[in-house]
Design an enzyme around this catalytic site. Sequence first.
Site, PDB file in Angstrom:
ATOM      1  N   THR A 160     -29.611  33.261  11.681  1.00  0.00           N
ATOM      2  CA  THR A 160     -28.829  32.134  12.198  1.00  0.00           C
ATOM      3  C   THR A 160     -29.713  31.301  13.112  1.00  0.00           C
ATOM      4  OG1 THR A 160     -26.900  31.486  13.530  1.00  0.00           O
ATOM      5  CG2 THR A 160     -27.963  33.515  14.151  1.00  0.00           C
ATOM      6  N   ASP A 210     -20.786  32.236   8.194  1.00  0.00           N
ATOM      7  CA  ASP A 210     -20.300  30.877   8.360  1.00  0.00           C
ATOM      8  C   ASP A 210     -18.924  30.966   9.002  1.00  0.00           C
ATOM      9  OD1 ASP A 210     -21.125  28.123   7.864  1.00  0.00           O
ATOM     10  OD2 ASP A 210     -19.240  27.994   6.770  1.00  0.00           O
ATOM     11  N   ASP A 217     -14.582  27.011  21.792  1.00  0.00           N
ATOM     12  CA  ASP A 217     -13.959  28.047  22.626  1.00  0.00           C
ATOM     13  C   ASP A 217     -13.065  27.501  23.749  1.00  0.00           C
ATOM     14  OD1 ASP A 217     -14.865  30.166  21.157  1.00  0.00           O
ATOM     15  OD2 ASP A 217     -16.572  30.619  22.447  1.00  0.00           O
ATOM     16  N   ARG A 245     -15.395  36.598  14.628  1.00  0.00           N
ATOM     17  CA  ARG A 245     -16.742  37.151  14.432  1.00  0.00           C
ATOM     18  C   ARG A 245     -16.739  38.661  14.688  1.00  0.00           C
ATOM     19  NH1 ARG A 245     -18.859  33.612  17.041  1.00  0.00           N
ATOM     20  NH2 ARG A 245     -19.260  32.421  15.145  1.00  0.00           N
TER      21      ARG A 245
END
Length: 194
Positions: free
Chosen positions: A10, A76, A158, A182
């Site tokens: 990433t 993703d 967030d 996640r």
Amino acid sequence: MGLRTIYFITRNPHKVKEIRELAVDIGKGKGVSIQHLNYEYPELQLEEIEEVAIASANHIRRERGLEIKAPFFIEDSGLFIHALNGFPGPFSAFVFKKIGNEGILSLMAGKNGEERRAVFKTVIAFCQSASAEPRIFRGVVEGRIADSARGEGGFGFDPIFEYRGTTFAEMSTEEKNKISHRGRAFRELLNHLS
Ligand code: ITT
């Protein structure tokens, strides 16, 4: 027993921080150590984040296959807002860059109650080796779009994503990981590996 190394590919350092904590908290117990690889890869704009994740993993297999000597995964993620028919979804990175949280809050002006429902989704595409087809692991968390941005932690959306009254940006990484898209997708991957 030595730990098995798995690469997480990433360019997003915030994702690395979250996955590192999860790897230390639960990965070690499952015999897995996560290492970060910062590869550039083109992110296709497709309708489903599953397709984006698979296309990205296949791109890496083709272009970097010879260099990657261990299992690897990419992920993703996207924010899907109910009142906006799932927007920004697979376009989350682009939309965040262009209009940010203030832009999303403006789009949500006048929307109340159920209309503010939203989900975060993560799709992990994991390859046992460069010659193996990707396997998919999913994580979803349901919440709502807050009335205003709150909190200093986390990243991206967030500050405007509220879970049971608290925004993800008001949580520690540990708290967010317990319930986040996640965190859930990563635990699915670890269960598969052990
Ligand atoms: P890589 O593709 O290199 O992993 P990226 O930042 O481009 O990194 P995504 O396409 O998966 O990652 O993320 C889409 C956007 O969604 C990202 O830019 C963030 O703004 C947002 N996002 C993803 N996960 C998030 C999370 O846990 N909390 C808040 N926003 C998040």
